[in-house]
Scaffold this motif. Structure first.
Motif, PDB file in Angstrom:
ATOM      1  N   PRO A 152      16.187  20.894  27.559  1.00  0.00           N
ATOM      2  CA  PRO A 152      16.222  19.774  28.503  1.00  0.00           C
ATOM      3  C   PRO A 152      17.040  18.587  28.002  1.00  0.00           C
ATOM      4  N   ILE A 153      17.043  18.368  26.681  1.00  0.00           N
ATOM      5  CA  ILE A 153      17.850  17.274  26.120  1.00  0.00           C
ATOM      6  C   ILE A 153      19.330  17.527  26.370  1.00  0.00           C
ATOM      7  N   ILE A 154      19.759  18.737  26.077  1.00  0.00           N
ATOM      8  CA  ILE A 154      21.180  19.070  26.251  1.00  0.00           C
ATOM      9  C   ILE A 154      21.558  19.079  27.727  1.00  0.00           C
ATOM     10  N   GLU A 155      20.638  19.495  28.577  1.00  0.00           N
ATOM     11  CA  GLU A 155      20.872  19.444  30.025  1.00  0.00           C
ATOM     12  C   GLU A 155      21.129  18.001  30.475  1.00  0.00           C
ATOM     13  N   GLU A 156      20.360  17.050  29.946  1.00  0.00           N
ATOM     14  CA  GLU A 156      20.554  15.637  30.275  1.00  0.00           C
ATOM     15  C   GLU A 156      21.882  15.122  29.747  1.00  0.00           C
ATOM     16  N   LEU A 157      22.260  15.571  28.557  1.00  0.00           N
ATOM     17  CA  LEU A 157      23.532  15.129  27.973  1.00  0.00           C
ATOM     18  C   LEU A 157      24.712  15.634  28.794  1.00  0.00           C
ATOM     19  N   VAL A 158      24.618  16.874  29.240  1.00  0.00           N
ATOM     20  CA  VAL A 158      25.683  17.433  30.086  1.00  0.00           C
ATOM     21  C   VAL A 158      25.752  16.667  31.407  1.00  0.00           C
ATOM     22  N   LYS A 159      24.593  16.293  31.930  1.00  0.00           N
ATOM     23  CA  LYS A 159      24.539  15.494  33.157  1.00  0.00           C
ATOM     24  C   LYS A 159      25.239  14.148  32.973  1.00  0.00           C
TER      25      LYS A 159
ATOM     26  N   GLU B  90       8.674  21.310  31.495  1.00  0.00           N
ATOM     27  CA  GLU B  90       8.529  20.244  32.489  1.00  0.00           C
ATOM     28  C   GLU B  90       7.984  18.965  31.853  1.00  0.00           C
ATOM     29  N   GLU B  91       7.148  19.115  30.836  1.00  0.00           N
ATOM     30  CA  GLU B  91       6.626  17.954  30.116  1.00  0.00           C
ATOM     31  C   GLU B  91       7.749  17.207  29.393  1.00  0.00           C
ATOM     32  N   VAL B  92       8.683  17.960  28.816  1.00  0.00           N
ATOM     33  CA  VAL B  92       9.840  17.340  28.144  1.00  0.00           C
ATOM     34  C   VAL B  92      10.705  16.612  29.168  1.00  0.00           C
ATOM     35  N   LYS B  93      10.956  17.272  30.272  1.00  0.00           N
ATOM     36  CA  LYS B  93      11.786  16.658  31.320  1.00  0.00           C
ATOM     37  C   LYS B  93      11.137  15.398  31.877  1.00  0.00           C
ATOM     38  N   SER B  94       9.844  15.443  32.091  1.00  0.00           N
ATOM     39  CA  SER B  94       9.124  14.294  32.621  1.00  0.00           C
ATOM     40  C   SER B  94       9.182  13.120  31.647  1.00  0.00           C
ATOM     41  N   ALA B  95       9.029  13.423  30.360  1.00  0.00           N
ATOM     42  CA  ALA B  95       9.092  12.356  29.350  1.00  0.00           C
ATOM     43  C   ALA B  95      10.465  11.691  29.345  1.00  0.00           C
ATOM     44  N   MET B  96      11.498  12.478  29.528  1.00  0.00           N
ATOM     45  CA  MET B  96      12.854  11.911  29.508  1.00  0.00           C
ATOM     46  C   MET B  96      13.188  11.170  30.801  1.00  0.00           C
ATOM     47  N   GLN B  97      12.575  11.575  31.895  1.00  0.00           N
ATOM     48  CA  GLN B  97      12.787  10.863  33.152  1.00  0.00           C
ATOM     49  C   GLN B  97      11.966   9.582  33.233  1.00  0.00           C
ATOM     50  N   ASN B  98      10.968   9.482  32.372  1.00  0.00           N
ATOM     51  CA  ASN B  98      10.114   8.283  32.313  1.00  0.00           C
ATOM     52  C   ASN B  98      10.062   7.756  30.881  1.00  0.00           C
TER      53      ASN B  98
END
Length: 417
Positions: free
Chosen positions: A83-90, A39-47
C-alpha cells in the motif's frame, strides 16, 4: 494453594504459591487482530496523524527511501509495503525512484533470500532493495545531547524518507518504532554507541518516551535526518496486526504507544517482595543475553532488596561474546556499570543493564547453566521455581507478597503513582 504453570525451555513447569502470598498474575490483554491487514494500512495512510497524506507529501520527489526492519524484528513489511508503494506511484513516483533500505543497526547483512521473504516476492522484483552499510555513512549534524548523526549515504542523499516497522516495548528507548528505524537502523557505529550510552541515564526505561534521554535523542536525530512519514504496525502477542498508525514520525508514533500500553502495560498498586517471572520459554530464553528483557521488565514489579525467580533455560549459555566476557570478568555488579560509562561497547552494554538490576535485587535463576557460572554472574542457582520461591519466602517471611509474570519479555509492570 495456587498451582501456576509457566513456560520453561520447550515445555512447562509449575510453582505452588500460598493463597495469602499471591498478590496477582500479570498477563497481557491482547487486542483482536484487524479483519483486513492491507485495508488497515490503507486506512492509516488515508487518515494520517498530524500530517498530509503520503501521496501529497511525496509529490515531485525523485529519490524516495523506505526504511525496513531486518529479519531479527517481527515487522510485517510484506503487508506494509504494497500500500505504501501504491501511494507513492499515485503521487507520480516510478519504481526506479524508490529504494528499500534494510535497517541493520549493528546486525549482519540480509541475504537476497531473506530480503525477498521480508518484503514479499512482488516488491522484491519491482523495487531496489539494499542493506544498510555501517561503514558508508555521512554526517548530517549533531543532536543537542552531542550525538553525531551519521546516516547511511543513500538515506542521507534521499529527498523523501519513510520509516516503517512494528511497535513494542524497548527496554531502554521506551518503545520500538518511529524514528528508531533511522537510529540505530541506518546509522554509523559511533552514532549508535553515542546514543546507546544514554541507556544508563535516568529516564531510560521501557514504556516511557517523554523524559527518556535515549528516545528523545533518537527523535531529534530523525528530525535532523528529515524522516518525512512513518507507517508502524502494532502487534499483539501472537504477532498479528491490531492497529496501524501513519503520519508524523513523532505524533503518530506516540499514538501507537497507546495501543502497546493497553495490551502490555499492567498497573500495580505497589511492588512485591518476590516476583516469579518466565521469559516465555524457547526461543525467548535461549541465552541470558536474550533473557535480559524479561529480567528488566520483572524488575519494575519488585521492591528494592526483593527477589526475582527468573525462568530462563539459557541452553546457549550467556550468549553474545562481549556480554559474556564482561559478565564473567566482573568482580561485582558495580564494575560493568562503571565500565560502560568509560567506554561504551555494543553487546557488553547488556551486562551493565543486567547489573543495574542486580545491584538492588536478588535473582534466583532457573537455568541449564552450571551453578559455578550462575554464581559467577552474581545470581543464585536453583533447580526449579519452587525451590527459588521457598527460599525467598523463608527470607522475607510468611506474609511476603508474590507476583507472577508468565510472559515477562512482553509485560511491563507499572506502579501507580
Amino acid at each position: 494453594m495456587k498451582e501456576i504453570k509457566l513456560k520453561y525451555k520447550s515445555s512447562q513447569c509449575t510453582v505452588e504459591i500460598p493463597d495469602k502470598n499471591l498478590h496477582g498474575i500479570l498477563n497481557s490483554q491482547d487486542l483482536p487482530e484487524v479483519k483486513n491487514a492491507e485495508e488497515e494500512v490503507k486506512s492509516a495512510m488515508q487518515n494520517p496523524i498530524d500530517s498530509e497524506t503520503l501521496s501529497t507529501l511525496a509529490r515531485g520527489k525523485h529519490n524516495i527511501v523506505i526504511l525496513v526492519s531486518d529479519i531479527t524484528r517481527p515487522s510485517p513489511s510484506y503487508i506494509l509495503l504494497p500500500p505504501i508503494i501504491e501511494e507513492l506511484v499515485k503521487s507520480g513516483a516510478s519504481y526506479d525512484n524508490i529504494t528499500v533500505v534494510f535497517g541493520l543497526g549493528y546486525h549482519r547483512k540480509q541475504t537476497a533470500e531473506e530480503m525477498e521473504k521480508l518484503v514479499g516476492h512482488s516488491i522484491f522484483n519491482k523495487i531496489k532493495c539494499i542493506n544498510h552499510d555501517i561503514d558508508d555513512c555521512i554526517n548530517i549534524g549533531t543532536t543537542s545531547r552531542g550525538t553525531p548523526v551519521d546516516i547511511f549515504r543513500p538515506v542521507a542523499e534521499a529527498d523523501f524518507i519513510i520509516a516503517t516497522g512494528n511497535m513494542e516495548f524497548h527496554y531502554k528507548a521506551g518503545y520500538s518504532g518511529g524514528n528508531k528505524a533511522l537510529l540505530p537502523g541506518v546509522c554509523s557505529k559511533r552514532t549508535i554507541e553515542t546514543n546507546h550510552v544514554m541507556m544508563i541515564k535516568p529516564g531510560a526505561m521501557p514504556g516511557k518516551c517523554e523524559g527518556n534521554p535515549m528516545r528523545e535523542d533518537i527523535d531529534e536525530a530523525g528530525t535532523l535526518a528529515g524522516v518525512d512519514f512513518i507507517v508502524n504496525a502494532v502487534l499483539n502477542s501472537h504477532k498479528k496486526i491490531v492497529k496501524v498508525v501513519a503520519g508524523n514520525p513523532i505524533k503518530a508514533h506516540r499514538e501507537g504507544t497507546k495501543y502497546i500500553d493497553k495490551m502490555y502495560k499492567i498497573k500495580l498498586k505497589k511492588k512485591a517482595d518476590i516476583v516469579v517471572a518466565s521469559c516465555g520459554g524457547y526461543p525467548k530464553d535461549i541465552n541470558l543475553y536474550q533473557s535480559q528483557k524479561g529480567l528488566e521488565n520483572a524488575s519494575y514489579a519488585v521492591k528494592d532488596g526483593g527477589s526475582i525467580i527468573l525462568l530462563a533455560e539459557c541452553r546457549d549459555g550467556l550468549g553474545e561474546k562481549l556480554f559474556k566476557e564482561w559478565m564473567m570478568k566482573a568482580k561485582n555488579p558495580q564494575e560493568p556499570v562503571e565500565w560502560i560509562q568509560k567506554k561504551f561497547m555494543l553487546g557488553a552494554h547488556k551486562a551493565a543493564v543486567i547489573c543495574t538490576v542486580l545491584e538492588r535485587i536478588k535473582v534466583y535463576l532457573v537455568s541449564s547453566m552450571s551453578d559455578e557460572i550462575v554464581k559467577n554472574i552474581f545470581m543464585h542457582p536453583v533447580r526449579s521455581p519452587q525451590e527459588g520461591l521457598d527460599m525467598a519466602l523463608k527470607e522475607y517471611g510468611e506474609n511476603s507478597s508474590v507476583l507472577v509474570i508468565p510472559y515477562a519479555n512482553s509485560v511491563l509492570p507499572c506502579v501507580e503513582n
